[in-house]
Motif scaffolding. Structure first.
Motif, mmCIF file in Angstrom:
data_model
loop_
_atom_site.group_PDB
_atom_site.id
_atom_site.type_symbol
_atom_site.label_atom_id
_atom_site.label_comp_id
_atom_site.label_asym_id
_atom_site.label_seq_id
_atom_site.Cartn_x
_atom_site.Cartn_y
_atom_site.Cartn_z
ATOM 1 N N GLU A 157 -1.672 12.693 -11.185
ATOM 2 C CA GLU A 157 -0.944 11.671 -10.371
ATOM 3 C C GLU A 157 -1.034 11.572 -9.195
ATOM 4 O O GLU A 157 -1.598 12.262 -8.476
ATOM 5 C CB GLU A 157 0.641 12.159 -10.416
ATOM 6 C CG GLU A 157 1.342 11.917 -12.022
ATOM 7 C CD GLU A 157 2.690 12.482 -12.111
ATOM 8 O OE1 GLU A 157 3.313 11.970 -10.853
ATOM 9 O OE2 GLU A 157 3.091 13.159 -12.771
ATOM 10 N N PRO A 158 -0.998 10.162 -8.545
ATOM 11 C CA PRO A 158 -0.983 10.093 -7.170
ATOM 12 C C PRO A 158 -0.174 11.132 -6.171
ATOM 13 O O PRO A 158 1.030 11.217 -6.892
ATOM 14 C CB PRO A 158 -0.704 8.597 -6.647
ATOM 15 C CG PRO A 158 -0.832 7.931 -8.235
ATOM 16 C CD PRO A 158 -0.232 8.946 -9.016
ATOM 17 N N ARG A 159 -0.641 11.704 -5.126
ATOM 18 C CA ARG A 159 0.286 12.701 -4.411
ATOM 19 C C ARG A 159 0.511 12.402 -3.179
ATOM 20 O O ARG A 159 -0.804 11.855 -2.508
ATOM 21 C CB ARG A 159 -0.306 14.069 -4.439
ATOM 22 C CG ARG A 159 -0.556 14.715 -5.881
ATOM 23 C CD ARG A 159 0.758 15.210 -6.470
ATOM 24 N NE ARG A 159 0.372 15.331 -7.963
ATOM 25 C CZ ARG A 159 1.518 15.674 -8.866
ATOM 26 N NH1 ARG A 159 2.801 15.806 -8.437
ATOM 27 N NH2 ARG A 159 1.396 16.225 -10.140
ATOM 28 N N ASN A 160 1.612 12.474 -2.477
ATOM 29 C CA ASN A 160 1.909 12.077 -1.111
ATOM 30 C C ASN A 160 1.623 13.329 -0.327
ATOM 31 O O ASN A 160 2.359 14.388 -0.631
ATOM 32 C CB ASN A 160 3.569 11.557 -0.977
ATOM 33 C CG ASN A 160 3.400 10.046 -1.406
ATOM 34 O OD1 ASN A 160 2.491 9.448 -0.889
ATOM 35 N ND2 ASN A 160 4.330 9.803 -2.008
ATOM 36 N N SER B 100 -5.522 10.079 -5.038
ATOM 37 C CA SER B 100 -5.238 9.980 -6.242
ATOM 38 C C SER B 100 -6.877 10.022 -6.744
ATOM 39 O O SER B 100 -7.741 9.930 -5.802
ATOM 40 C CB SER B 100 -4.645 8.685 -6.837
ATOM 41 O OG SER B 100 -5.531 7.690 -6.160
ATOM 42 N N PHE B 101 -6.816 10.356 -7.912
ATOM 43 C CA PHE B 101 -8.045 10.730 -8.626
ATOM 44 C C PHE B 101 -8.163 10.104 -9.798
ATOM 45 O O PHE B 101 -7.213 10.183 -11.030
ATOM 46 C CB PHE B 101 -8.257 12.313 -8.990
ATOM 47 C CG PHE B 101 -9.266 12.893 -9.441
ATOM 48 C CD1 PHE B 101 -10.242 13.194 -8.406
ATOM 49 C CD2 PHE B 101 -9.619 13.169 -10.691
ATOM 50 C CE1 PHE B 101 -11.456 13.673 -8.961
ATOM 51 C CE2 PHE B 101 -10.818 13.826 -11.337
ATOM 52 C CZ PHE B 101 -11.879 13.973 -10.187
ATOM 53 N N PHE C 275 -7.776 7.256 -1.152
ATOM 54 C CA PHE C 275 -6.826 7.617 -0.193
ATOM 55 C C PHE C 275 -6.284 6.218 0.390
ATOM 56 O O PHE C 275 -6.619 5.227 0.290
ATOM 57 C CB PHE C 275 -7.209 8.579 0.874
ATOM 58 C CG PHE C 275 -7.899 7.757 2.054
ATOM 59 C CD1 PHE C 275 -9.348 7.480 1.729
ATOM 60 C CD2 PHE C 275 -7.378 7.145 2.862
ATOM 61 C CE1 PHE C 275 -9.918 6.462 2.869
ATOM 62 C CE2 PHE C 275 -7.926 6.368 4.017
ATOM 63 C CZ PHE C 275 -9.356 6.243 4.031
ATOM 64 N N LYS C 276 -4.925 6.484 0.646
ATOM 65 C CA LYS C 276 -4.113 5.553 1.173
ATOM 66 C C LYS C 276 -3.396 6.101 2.481
ATOM 67 O O LYS C 276 -2.458 6.810 2.191
ATOM 68 C CB LYS C 276 -3.007 4.886 0.077
ATOM 69 C CG LYS C 276 -2.628 3.348 0.228
ATOM 70 C CD LYS C 276 -1.709 3.035 -0.721
ATOM 71 C CE LYS C 276 -2.402 2.844 -2.311
ATOM 72 N NZ LYS C 276 -1.359 2.818 -3.231
ATOM 73 N N ILE D 290 11.872 14.127 -0.064
ATOM 74 C CA ILE D 290 11.805 14.144 -1.515
ATOM 75 C C ILE D 290 10.478 13.581 -2.162
ATOM 76 O O ILE D 290 9.844 14.076 -3.109
ATOM 77 C CB ILE D 290 13.026 13.417 -2.228
ATOM 78 C CG1 ILE D 290 14.205 14.168 -1.711
ATOM 79 C CG2 ILE D 290 12.941 13.563 -3.593
ATOM 80 C CD1 ILE D 290 15.702 13.310 -1.981
ATOM 81 N N SER D 291 9.908 12.473 -1.454
ATOM 82 C CA SER D 291 8.710 11.851 -1.911
ATOM 83 C C SER D 291 7.643 12.608 -1.528
ATOM 84 O O SER D 291 6.219 12.128 -1.849
ATOM 85 C CB SER D 291 8.799 10.305 -1.278
ATOM 86 O OG SER D 291 8.486 10.314 0.084
ATOM 87 N N VAL D 292 7.604 13.568 -0.786
ATOM 88 C CA VAL D 292 6.240 14.275 -0.192
ATOM 89 C C VAL D 292 6.262 15.486 -1.238
ATOM 90 O O VAL D 292 7.035 16.258 -1.571
ATOM 91 C CB VAL D 292 6.582 14.911 1.336
ATOM 92 C CG1 VAL D 292 5.245 15.860 1.541
ATOM 93 C CG2 VAL D 292 6.802 13.834 2.224
ATOM 94 N N ASP D 293 4.887 15.643 -1.589
ATOM 95 C CA ASP D 293 4.459 16.451 -2.539
ATOM 96 C C ASP D 293 4.075 17.730 -1.907
ATOM 97 O O ASP D 293 4.324 19.022 -2.490
ATOM 98 C CB ASP D 293 3.163 16.436 -3.433
ATOM 99 C CG ASP D 293 3.899 14.963 -4.476
ATOM 100 O OD1 ASP D 293 4.588 15.461 -5.388
ATOM 101 O OD2 ASP D 293 3.251 13.682 -4.081
#
Lengths: 381, 381
Positions: free
Chosen positions: A10-13, A34-35, A42-43, A100-103
């Motif tokens: 999954e995309p990770r922050n 993301s992969f 990257f963003k 919360i949105s940060v992995d």
């Protein structure tokens, strides 16, 4: 043992935190990685630079100047964890983002000592208590990115090349140059053959200019190079600077404030007040540009483009002097390629953290000199 | 994010490495941990104690005495990684085991500074480069077990109680006492109510006895307490020792060589050569036994059994003095319960590493004072 597949699925922050040897600020970014179909993306979502609190800055400078005890260093690890926690909170508020949105959080830590070819034993020390930061935030923290590579015989630096290789390689030979406290370059062959990637510290970035600006003009840096532009190069001293052993040393190599510091300036100028402050800055700026040029000329295959990033990008005069020495190379600021030039190092460490959590090695052995690839850093739970 | 289920689904072989504040050796164990039907099991397979090389020992003592720079500390982290790598290799050879069979290495690191109630900031520092050790061994390394708890307001100690609770609880009130450099106790209620577990450092373990043996008899420790047994307690000094603030301080509390060290002895004896060396050892041994007793009497509910472990177990005279002060308690050496008394701390850290990799918290907040449970330490990849 590690379900790296889950992490990469999954995309990770990631939050990335970089603080360089010039202690000029705390760079913080939020980026998504993301992969997909074997390709990485990257963003860069947000980026800010924060000031160190004055107490912390003082504690770091004490440490950098060697005036530190075990107690001081133990405290500094926790002071940085506490300061970074506050800054992450402020940063996320400013960006309207939630923790919360940060992995995960990737933090370089403050380099206090870096001696990859140390005679007693190769070693490096980036101050930060990862477990303290992780516990306060209740998030996984990845840190201490340089030690594993050094233990495997590498220089523990530079680590940015994997990012450059993945995201800046092109159909022409390119050089990526970051001008932070020190300057480092990555050669990216048009062939995209990873084993031909070269990277190393060329020597000083902003470090000498910043020290002199501080001392002579009470300014943290030479804004746009205005001070240096008004001076004249002191040719005899410039000549002596050009024989600095580090500039001539074969690659791979890396350096830091152990070499380029106040003593280095004093050794060359002897009595600083015998010279015009502007001439001193002109000479140090010329030496900084020359040392980048000299390393490119001697150690890097012919290249068409030079992508520059780091605080030094804002020193127009330094960039001009660099262009003077490299008339055939097109200089491009990384901003023009979608990479905020100030954000690049923080982004790279966010990326390295993401790689490590995905079980992907972050070092390039041909670059660092390490015996093998390895997954960098340590993580908290 | 972590597949802790996978980790817990099979028995795991952990190496545990413990080095205490007395720097009297490197305790290494190999133990198997497993999780079956919600119950945990351990099997201590091998245990050995190794000497520090003299250079490393000297470097640690320099650090413990505060005589250390950032460079020294950076080097010490890597020197310990290198020394522990060699020792693990020798250990596995001696045990006829292979590194391949080892799932992970848990290493406490050498405590250099521990200031959980530090005024500037609570902090602790265990020297070891986890990433260096992990990279050389090519195994996951778990380390820095105390920092997260301290960041959460705890003392970062003691951490052994979770092991005592899991594996030593019984149908009678019990106390587990470990006599290492410092002495620490865990109260294990017969109710097995975790929130009633108490644990703290009572004060000195072998530390004062070892320092005095070294100074007065050129011996690393007082073998079986022979030196102390030949002496008489110096009552005036013993009286003064009994008013040591730490002994009387309310729990939770933890201590280290910051308090119980050469200066502590000098402060009480003023001129050591005014006294018989045997009397000095008798007095320090009496104080050590008394401080354990005093803490048990004041802070621990009535108990039937005292399980003792650690190097102090071999000091028969110290154990006798303790029995004198605690006539109604049955003293049992942990060996009699299948736990090699010398191996206990190494085994505990192997266990804590196993817990962390399984995503299970290792601290007991009622014991350390931390705000909440947390998974301890950091791990390499």
């Amino acid at each position: 043992m590690e379900p790296t597949g889950i992490w990469l699925s999954e995309p990770r922050n990631m939050i990335g935190i970089m603080t360089g040897t010039s202690v000029d600020g705390i760079d913080v970014c939020l980026a998504e990685f993301s992969f997909l179909e074997n390709k990485q993306f990257f963003k860069l979502k947000h980026f800010r630079t924060f000031e160190f609190s004055s107490n912390t800055k003082e504690a770091i400078f004490h440490a950098l100047n060697g005036r530190i005890s075990a107690a001081d260093l133990s405290r500094l690890n926790f002071i940085l964890a506490s300061e970074f926690t506050e800054i992450i909170t402020i940063f996320l508020n400013l960006c309207n983002c939630s923790l919360i949105s940060v992995d995960a959080v990737a933090v370089h830590g403050q380099t206090i000592w870096h001696e990859p070819s140390g005679e007693i034993i190769p070693n490096t020390l980036q101050a930060i208590s990862g477990p303290a930061l992780g516990a306060i935030l209740d998030k996984p923290v990845i840190y201490d990115f340089r030690s594993a590579d050094i233990a495997l015989g590498g220089q523990g630096a530079p680590l940015v090349p994997i990012f450059d290789y993945e995201f800046l390689s092109s159909s022409v030979n390119r050089i990526a140059l970051n001008i932070g406290g020190m300057s480092n370059i990555t050669f990216l062959p048009s062939s995209k053959d990873k084993s031909q990637v070269l990277a190393f510290d060329t020597g000083p970035g902003n470090v000498l200019i910043d020290i002199a600006s501080n001392l002579l003009f009470s300014k943290d840096y030479d804004d746009h190079g205005h001070f240096a532009r008004k001076g004249e190069v002191l040719e005899i001293i410039f000549s002596a600077l050009k024989s600095t052993e580090y500039c001539l040393r074969a690659i791979p190599k890396s350096t830091g404030r152990e070499l380029f510091n106040m003593s280095f300036i004093n050794d060359h100028f002897n009595q600083l007040n015998n010279f015009s402050p502007n001439d001193i800055l002109a000479t140090l700026t010329e030496f900084t540009a020359w040392s980048i040029f000299f390393n490119i000329k001697h150690y890097i295959p012919n290249s068409k483009e030079l992508i520059i990033s780091g605080g030094g990008c804002h020193n127009d005069f330094l960039v001009e002097r660099l262009q003077f020495y490299l008339p055939e190379i097109i200089i491009i600021k990384s901003n023009e390629l979608g990479i905020n030039s100030d954000a690049k190092e923080a982004l790279c460490f966010a990326y390295l953290g993401w790689l490590s959590l995905g079980g992907i090695p972050g070092n390039i052995p041909s670059v660092t000199g390490a015996k093998r690839h390895c997954v960098l850093g340590a993580r908290t739970f």
